[in-house]
Design a protein around this motif. Structure first.
Motif, PDB file in Angstrom:
ATOM      1  N   PHE A  16      -7.089  -5.212 -47.502  1.00  0.00           N
ATOM      2  CA  PHE A  16      -6.017  -4.267 -47.785  1.00  0.00           C
ATOM      3  C   PHE A  16      -5.152  -4.804 -48.917  1.00  0.00           C
ATOM      4  CE2 PHE A  16      -7.089  -4.032 -43.278  1.00  0.00           C
ATOM      5  CZ  PHE A  16      -7.332  -2.669 -43.122  1.00  0.00           C
ATOM      6  N   ILE A  17      -4.416  -3.898 -49.558  1.00  0.00           N
ATOM      7  CA  ILE A  17      -3.467  -4.314 -50.594  1.00  0.00           C
ATOM      8  C   ILE A  17      -2.140  -3.608 -50.361  1.00  0.00           C
ATOM      9  CG2 ILE A  17      -4.259  -2.548 -52.255  1.00  0.00           C
ATOM     10  CD1 ILE A  17      -3.708  -4.755 -54.449  1.00  0.00           C
TER      11      ILE A  17
ATOM     12  N   VAL B 203      -1.714  -8.731 -52.491  1.00  0.00           N
ATOM     13  CA  VAL B 203      -0.502  -8.205 -53.116  1.00  0.00           C
ATOM     14  C   VAL B 203      -0.508  -8.667 -54.566  1.00  0.00           C
ATOM     15  CG1 VAL B 203       1.036 -10.172 -52.674  1.00  0.00           C
ATOM     16  CG2 VAL B 203       1.989  -7.852 -52.700  1.00  0.00           C
ATOM     17  N   ASP B 204       0.194  -7.929 -55.426  1.00  0.00           N
ATOM     18  CA  ASP B 204       0.422  -8.374 -56.809  1.00  0.00           C
ATOM     19  C   ASP B 204       1.791  -9.052 -56.844  1.00  0.00           C
ATOM     20  OD1 ASP B 204      -1.847  -7.174 -58.442  1.00  0.00           O
ATOM     21  OD2 ASP B 204      -1.082  -5.379 -57.461  1.00  0.00           O
TER      22      ASP B 204
ATOM     23  N   ARG C 129       6.092  -7.634 -55.993  1.00  0.00           N
ATOM     24  CA  ARG C 129       6.228  -6.621 -54.939  1.00  0.00           C
ATOM     25  C   ARG C 129       7.216  -7.042 -53.852  1.00  0.00           C
ATOM     26  NH1 ARG C 129       3.893  -3.739 -58.787  1.00  0.00           N
ATOM     27  NH2 ARG C 129       1.615  -3.912 -58.846  1.00  0.00           N
ATOM     28  N   MET C 130       7.429  -8.343 -53.692  1.00  0.00           N
ATOM     29  CA  MET C 130       8.385  -8.875 -52.719  1.00  0.00           C
ATOM     30  C   MET C 130       9.484  -9.578 -53.488  1.00  0.00           C
ATOM     31  SD  MET C 130       5.515 -10.394 -50.084  1.00  0.00           S
ATOM     32  CE  MET C 130       6.640 -11.549 -49.327  1.00  0.00           C
TER      33      MET C 130
ATOM     34  N   ASN D 204      -2.444 -13.144 -47.594  1.00  0.00           N
ATOM     35  CA  ASN D 204      -3.190 -14.361 -47.929  1.00  0.00           C
ATOM     36  C   ASN D 204      -4.020 -14.272 -49.209  1.00  0.00           C
ATOM     37  OD1 ASN D 204      -5.120 -12.637 -46.908  1.00  0.00           O
ATOM     38  ND2 ASN D 204      -5.878 -14.035 -45.331  1.00  0.00           N
ATOM     39  N   VAL D 205      -3.783 -13.240 -50.015  1.00  0.00           N
ATOM     40  CA  VAL D 205      -4.432 -13.137 -51.325  1.00  0.00           C
ATOM     41  C   VAL D 205      -3.391 -12.643 -52.321  1.00  0.00           C
ATOM     42  CG1 VAL D 205      -6.335 -12.182 -52.692  1.00  0.00           C
ATOM     43  CG2 VAL D 205      -6.627 -12.512 -50.219  1.00  0.00           C
ATOM     44  N   ASP D 206      -3.252 -13.350 -53.450  1.00  0.00           N
ATOM     45  CA  ASP D 206      -2.306 -12.944 -54.493  1.00  0.00           C
ATOM     46  C   ASP D 206      -3.084 -12.635 -55.763  1.00  0.00           C
ATOM     47  OD1 ASP D 206      -0.137 -12.458 -56.090  1.00  0.00           O
ATOM     48  OD2 ASP D 206       0.788 -14.429 -55.846  1.00  0.00           O
TER      49      ASP D 206
END
Length: 338
Positions: A31-32, A63-64, A72-73, A119-121
């Motif tokens: 998911f993203i 997430v980017d 995004r955060m 857990n993925v950037d």
């Protein structure tokens, strides 16, 4: 359990019943999340848990989070991070300090992400801008030379990995020369293959050990005048798997971007026919997700091997970090270019 070779978005801060039912049936690999999906730490954590519950396993969540324009955060719940260019101008005469601070910034971002379940950037950006190019890359790049981009891009990737977060190198094999924004139109790059190898492709060739790469929705006329890299068998075979010798997981850039033409089924099929391992669809629009899922194959064979190898890279405890001390050190370093 069989997963399908696509990554899906979601529409809001919490999953709808339709989204839960779709994810259970379609079984995306991951998911993203975007700003529309993130309000505060408790909500973001709950959403990540709900996504994984929907598919029944510890699926990767992307997430980017680059810093600068693409974060995004952010405040007030998470700190602001600098753009890639800021790291590139910091201590310009001391590359060792540049690398250390770039790694530190990425390590802190990994701490933020992992704390809520991401857990993925989708960083580092390995694109090298050229004069006259569209500013869609611009200050997202770590520098204006392939060597600097590769050195600082590696520092960022290693900072993420140390924090238990997978980096995604992008946009393979290079978006920095593009004259338009692929979110809005299809960029056409007319540079020679020699120029592309020397400038655009070079950082990617120096980071082929990284676990995941995202494609560029860019046409390189010297390679394939008819198809952007994402849907070009020539680019995937001759450049990505050939010249670059990249054997990691290749994920498309967002299939909803305007650079690609055709229906969502057609775009998805074309990406897999070209040799991509994984389709990415970001906007959470249900009709589009259904079409992508319908055209995405089961994750199997070499794509499954690459996906499993990527996840294996973060099956460890993050290296120790004192986030308060680390942030103070980052802020002190960045104050020199404020």
């Amino acid at each position: 359990m069989t997963t399908r070779a696509f990554i899906a978005g979601c529409s809001g801060l919490a999953l709808t019943p339709d989204e839960i039912a779709f994810y259970r049936e379609a079984s995306p690999w991951g998911f993203i999340l975007f700003k529309r999906n993130i309000a505060d730490p408790a909500q973001a954590t709950a959403l990540c848990e709900a996504l994984r519950e929907a598919v029944g396993w510890d699926a990767p969540i992307l997430v980017d989070q680059e810093g600068g324009r693409v974060q995004r955060m952010g405040p007030p719940h998470w700190p602001k991070y600098p753009s890639g260019r800021t790291y590139g101008v910091l201590h310009a005469n001391d590359p060792l300090v540049q690398r250390e601070v770039t790694r530190l910034g990425a390590r802190l971002m990994a701490h933020d992400l992992r704390a809520v379940g991401i857990n993925v950037d989708c960083m580092p950006v390995l694109d090298v801008p050229t004069a006259g190019a569209h500013d869609v890359i611009g200050d997202r790049a770590y520098g204006r030379t392939p060597a600097q981009v590769a050195i600082l891009g590696r520092a960022a990737a290693e900072g993420l990995l140390a924090g238990g977060v997978l980096p995604v190198i992008k946009h393979m094999p290079g978006h920095g020369r593009a004259g338009s924004d692929s979110h809005l139109a299809l960029p056409i790059v007319d540079a020679s293959r020699e120029a592309l190898e020397r400038h655009d492709f070079a950082p990617f060739r120096m980071l082929t050990d990284m676990p995941i790469a995202m494609t560029a929705h860019v046409v390189y006329t010297a390679l394939d005048p008819d198809h952007p890299a994402t849907t070009s068998r020539i680019v995937m075979d001759d450049i990505v798997r050939g010249y670059l010798a990249y054997d990691g997981l290749v994920v498309t850039d967002d299939l909803s971007m305007k650079a690609l033409s055709g229906t969502f089924s057609q775009k998805t099929e074309a990406a897999f026919a070209a040799g991509c391992d994984m389709a990415l669809h970001c906007n959470g629009v249900m009709d589009e997700m259904i079409a992508v899922a319908g055209a995405a194959p089961a994750l199997a064979g070499e794509a499954l091997r690459r996906a499993d190898a990527a996840l294996q890279r973060i099956r460890h405890e993050p290296e120790p970090l004192d986030p308060v001390d680390a942030r103070a050190r980052l802020d002190a370093a960045l104050a020199m270019v404020a």
